[in-house]
Scaffold this active site. Structure first.
Site, PDB file in Angstrom:
ATOM      1  N   ASN A 180     -18.224  14.756  32.676  1.00 28.94           N
ATOM      2  CA  ASN A 180     -18.640  14.801  31.277  1.00 28.94           C
ATOM      3  C   ASN A 180     -18.561  13.370  30.755  1.00 28.94           C
ATOM      4  O   ASN A 180     -17.473  12.851  30.535  1.00 28.94           O
ATOM      5  CB  ASN A 180     -17.698  15.729  30.487  1.00 28.94           C
ATOM      6  CG  ASN A 180     -17.996  15.686  28.999  1.00 28.94           C
ATOM      7  OD1 ASN A 180     -19.000  15.126  28.554  1.00 28.94           O
ATOM      8  ND2 ASN A 180     -17.111  16.288  28.208  1.00 28.94           N
ATOM      9  N   TRP A 181     -19.723  12.770  30.586  1.00 28.20           N
ATOM     10  CA  TRP A 181     -19.737  11.356  30.174  1.00 28.20           C
ATOM     11  C   TRP A 181     -19.471  11.172  28.678  1.00 28.20           C
ATOM     12  O   TRP A 181     -19.346  10.040  28.214  1.00 28.20           O
ATOM     13  CB  TRP A 181     -21.087  10.725  30.531  1.00 28.20           C
ATOM     14  CG  TRP A 181     -21.217  10.362  31.975  1.00 28.20           C
ATOM     15  CD1 TRP A 181     -20.270  10.502  32.950  1.00 28.20           C
ATOM     16  CD2 TRP A 181     -22.376   9.792  32.610  1.00 28.20           C
ATOM     17  NE1 TRP A 181     -20.767  10.052  34.151  1.00 28.20           N
ATOM     18  CE2 TRP A 181     -22.061   9.607  33.970  1.00 28.20           C
ATOM     19  CE3 TRP A 181     -23.634   9.423  32.156  1.00 28.20           C
ATOM     20  CZ2 TRP A 181     -22.957   9.064  34.883  1.00 28.20           C
ATOM     21  CZ3 TRP A 181     -24.534   8.895  33.062  1.00 28.20           C
ATOM     22  CH2 TRP A 181     -24.196   8.715  34.409  1.00 28.20           C
ATOM     23  N   LYS A 182     -19.488  12.276  27.936  1.00 24.43           N
ATOM     24  CA  LYS A 182     -19.276  12.189  26.475  1.00 24.43           C
ATOM     25  C   LYS A 182     -20.271  11.185  25.890  1.00 24.43           C
ATOM     26  O   LYS A 182     -21.400  11.095  26.370  1.00 24.43           O
ATOM     27  CB  LYS A 182     -17.813  11.857  26.172  1.00 24.43           C
ATOM     28  CG  LYS A 182     -16.869  12.811  26.903  1.00 24.43           C
ATOM     29  CD  LYS A 182     -15.444  12.753  26.460  1.00 24.43           C
ATOM     30  CE  LYS A 182     -14.626  13.756  27.272  1.00 24.43           C
ATOM     31  NZ  LYS A 182     -13.251  13.859  26.835  1.00 24.43           N
ATOM     32  N   HIS A 209     -16.605  22.557  24.063  1.00 23.78           N
ATOM     33  CA  HIS A 209     -15.663  21.491  24.441  1.00 23.78           C
ATOM     34  C   HIS A 209     -14.689  21.248  23.290  1.00 23.78           C
ATOM     35  O   HIS A 209     -15.058  21.388  22.124  1.00 23.78           O
ATOM     36  CB  HIS A 209     -16.425  20.200  24.778  1.00 23.78           C
ATOM     37  CG  HIS A 209     -15.533  19.159  25.367  1.00 23.78           C
ATOM     38  ND1 HIS A 209     -14.763  18.329  24.599  1.00 23.78           N
ATOM     39  CD2 HIS A 209     -15.251  18.850  26.657  1.00 23.78           C
ATOM     40  CE1 HIS A 209     -14.055  17.538  25.395  1.00 23.78           C
ATOM     41  NE2 HIS A 209     -14.337  17.840  26.651  1.00 23.78           N
ATOM     42  N   GLU A 233     -13.675  18.681  21.913  1.00 24.80           N
ATOM     43  CA  GLU A 233     -14.138  17.727  20.884  1.00 24.80           C
ATOM     44  C   GLU A 233     -15.146  18.391  19.950  1.00 24.80           C
ATOM     45  O   GLU A 233     -15.202  18.071  18.760  1.00 24.80           O
ATOM     46  CB  GLU A 233     -14.709  16.476  21.565  1.00 24.80           C
ATOM     47  CG  GLU A 233     -13.588  15.605  22.124  1.00 24.80           C
ATOM     48  CD  GLU A 233     -13.887  14.970  23.469  1.00 24.80           C
ATOM     49  OE1 GLU A 233     -15.065  14.777  23.815  1.00 24.80           O
ATOM     50  OE2 GLU A 233     -12.918  14.670  24.197  1.00 24.80           O
ATOM     51  N   GLU A 279      -9.317  23.299  29.677  1.00 21.22           N
ATOM     52  CA  GLU A 279      -8.983  21.906  29.375  1.00 21.22           C
ATOM     53  C   GLU A 279      -7.903  21.884  28.292  1.00 21.22           C
ATOM     54  O   GLU A 279      -8.215  22.032  27.101  1.00 21.22           O
ATOM     55  CB  GLU A 279     -10.219  21.157  28.855  1.00 21.22           C
ATOM     56  CG  GLU A 279     -11.350  21.079  29.846  1.00 21.22           C
ATOM     57  CD  GLU A 279     -12.275  19.886  29.542  1.00 21.22           C
ATOM     58  OE1 GLU A 279     -12.389  19.016  30.414  1.00 21.22           O
ATOM     59  OE2 GLU A 279     -12.831  19.816  28.441  1.00 21.22           O
ATOM     60  N   GLY A 293      -8.025  12.845  27.882  1.00 20.17           N
ATOM     61  CA  GLY A 293      -8.051  11.425  27.522  1.00 20.17           C
ATOM     62  C   GLY A 293      -6.678  10.819  27.291  1.00 20.17           C
ATOM     63  O   GLY A 293      -6.557   9.721  26.756  1.00 20.17           O
ATOM     64  N   SER A 332      -7.608  14.533  32.196  1.00 22.49           N
ATOM     65  CA  SER A 332      -7.027  13.424  32.950  1.00 22.49           C
ATOM     66  C   SER A 332      -7.071  13.630  34.471  1.00 22.49           C
ATOM     67  O   SER A 332      -6.141  13.244  35.183  1.00 22.49           O
ATOM     68  CB  SER A 332      -5.602  13.126  32.475  1.00 22.49           C
ATOM     69  OG  SER A 332      -5.621  12.742  31.108  1.00 22.49           O
ATOM     70  N   GLY A 361     -13.645  13.458  32.511  1.00 24.52           N
ATOM     71  CA  GLY A 361     -14.158  12.547  31.494  1.00 24.52           C
ATOM     72  C   GLY A 361     -14.073  11.104  31.973  1.00 24.52           C
ATOM     73  O   GLY A 361     -14.908  10.614  32.741  1.00 24.52           O
ATOM     74  N   GLY A 362     -13.031  10.404  31.534  1.00 24.87           N
ATOM     75  CA  GLY A 362     -12.890   8.971  31.773  1.00 24.87           C
ATOM     76  C   GLY A 362     -13.090   8.539  33.219  1.00 24.87           C
ATOM     77  O   GLY A 362     -13.781   7.543  33.489  1.00 24.87           O
TER      78      GLY A 362
HETATM   79  P1  13P Z   1     -10.580  13.041  30.554  1.00 26.01           P
HETATM   80  O1  13P Z   1     -10.843  13.296  32.011  1.00 26.01           O
HETATM   81  O2  13P Z   1     -10.986  11.693  30.076  1.00 26.01           O
HETATM   82  O3  13P Z   1      -9.169  13.427  30.184  1.00 26.01           O
HETATM   83  O4  13P Z   1     -11.542  14.069  29.739  1.00 26.01           O
HETATM   84  C1  13P Z   1     -11.535  15.408  30.069  1.00 26.01           C
HETATM   85  C2  13P Z   1     -12.655  16.075  29.382  1.00 26.01           C
HETATM   86  O5  13P Z   1     -12.648  16.241  28.172  1.00 26.01           O
HETATM   87  C3  13P Z   1     -13.791  16.525  30.193  1.00 26.01           C
HETATM   88  O6  13P Z   1     -14.619  17.383  29.482  1.00 26.01           O
END
Ligand code: 13P
Length: 253
Positions: A9-11, A97, A99, A169, A175, A215, A236-237
């Site tokens: 997920n590149w956000k 998600h 967010e 999640e 994050g 993470s 994500g990251g």
């Molecule tokens: P991180 O891997 O950066 O913690 O993000 C997780 C995420 O929200 C994937 O959708």
């Protein structure tokens, strides 16, 4: 038995040139990864076409959107419809998600409409659930997950449920660099599968892929994937770098 899903997920990261740079390297790196898993990238809307073109004809590489409106068209300024996503060749969509829930105030009811709409347009929802730190510390984790499941999946029929991918999640792990311990992740995934077994049936519960997100890194992915009820990762990251995501996607399964 369940095909693992390793999803990025590149956000709100990466322009089109950034995406091209990533994909050029990534495709070479994942060429030899076993075909026993699905690899998914969810770029921002503006880069969907770029990734769809690059993944065309590659059976185990899939493209997901990060959000979607439930209507096909209409006066919804700024929204993207399932028809528009299908048009591009997008086959999955991340819905609910944390967010979207916490920053943009999406309700379970709204998410539930999106889930049904995605399925009816042949787009697999990656339906996200997870508790906050406060809820975990209050001992409410299972209660929160069950209410997100029951409201978010309230309109999904038994036959459609096999097209749903669930992503657990924990909000406090997103994050933050703080991953759920193997016990915490396994307990949560086990309770999600038990809920699906009770509210749909045990056959569906056995088939459903439940991904862990929060993470995930190359250093911890093997430990998470070794858990009996973890069927993949939503990253994500650590998915922003092609080497790092290729290491995750190519983890031991
Ligand atoms: P991180 O891997 O950066 O913690 O993000 C997780 C995420 O929200 C994937 O959708």
């Amino acid at each position: 038995m369940r095909t693992p899903v390793m999803a990025a997920n590149w956000k709100m990261h990466k322009t089109i040139p950034d995406t091209i740079g990533f994909i050029d390297t990534f495709i070479t790196l994942v060429r030899d990864i076993p075909q026993d898993r699905e690899i998914v990238i969810a770029p921002p809307f503006t880069a969907l076409e770029t990734v769809c073109r690059a993944f065309l004809g590659r059976k185990n590489l899939h493209v997901a959107a990060q959000n979607m409106h439930y209507e096909e068209k209409g006066a919804f300024t700024g929204e993207i419809s399932p028809v528009m996503l299908s048009d591009l060749g997008v086959s999955m969509v991340i819905l609910g998600h944390s967010e979207r829930r916490h920053v943009f105030g999406e309700s379970n009811e709204l998410i539930s409409r999106k889930v049904v709409s995605a399925i009816s347009h042949d787009i697999k929802p990656i339906f996200c659930i997870g508790e906050t730190l406060e809820q975990r510390e209050a001992g409410d984790t299972v209660k929160v997950l069950e209410s997100q499941l029951s409201e978010g999946l309230s309109q999904v029929s038994e036959s459609d449920m096999e097209n749903v991918i669930v992503a657990y999640e924990p909000v406090w792990a997103i994050g933050t660099g703080k991953t759920a311990t193997p016990d915490q992740a396994q307990d949560a995934h086990d309770s999600v599968r038990a809920w699906i077994s009770e509210h749909f049936n045990s056959g569906i519960a056995e088939q459903i892929r439940i991904l862990y997100g929060g993470s995930v890194k190359p250093e911890n992915v093997n430990e998470l994937m070794a858990l009996p009820d973890v069927d993949g990762a939503l990253v994500g990251g650590a998915a922003l770098d092609p080497h790092s995501f290729a290491a995750i996607a190519g983890c031991e399964i």
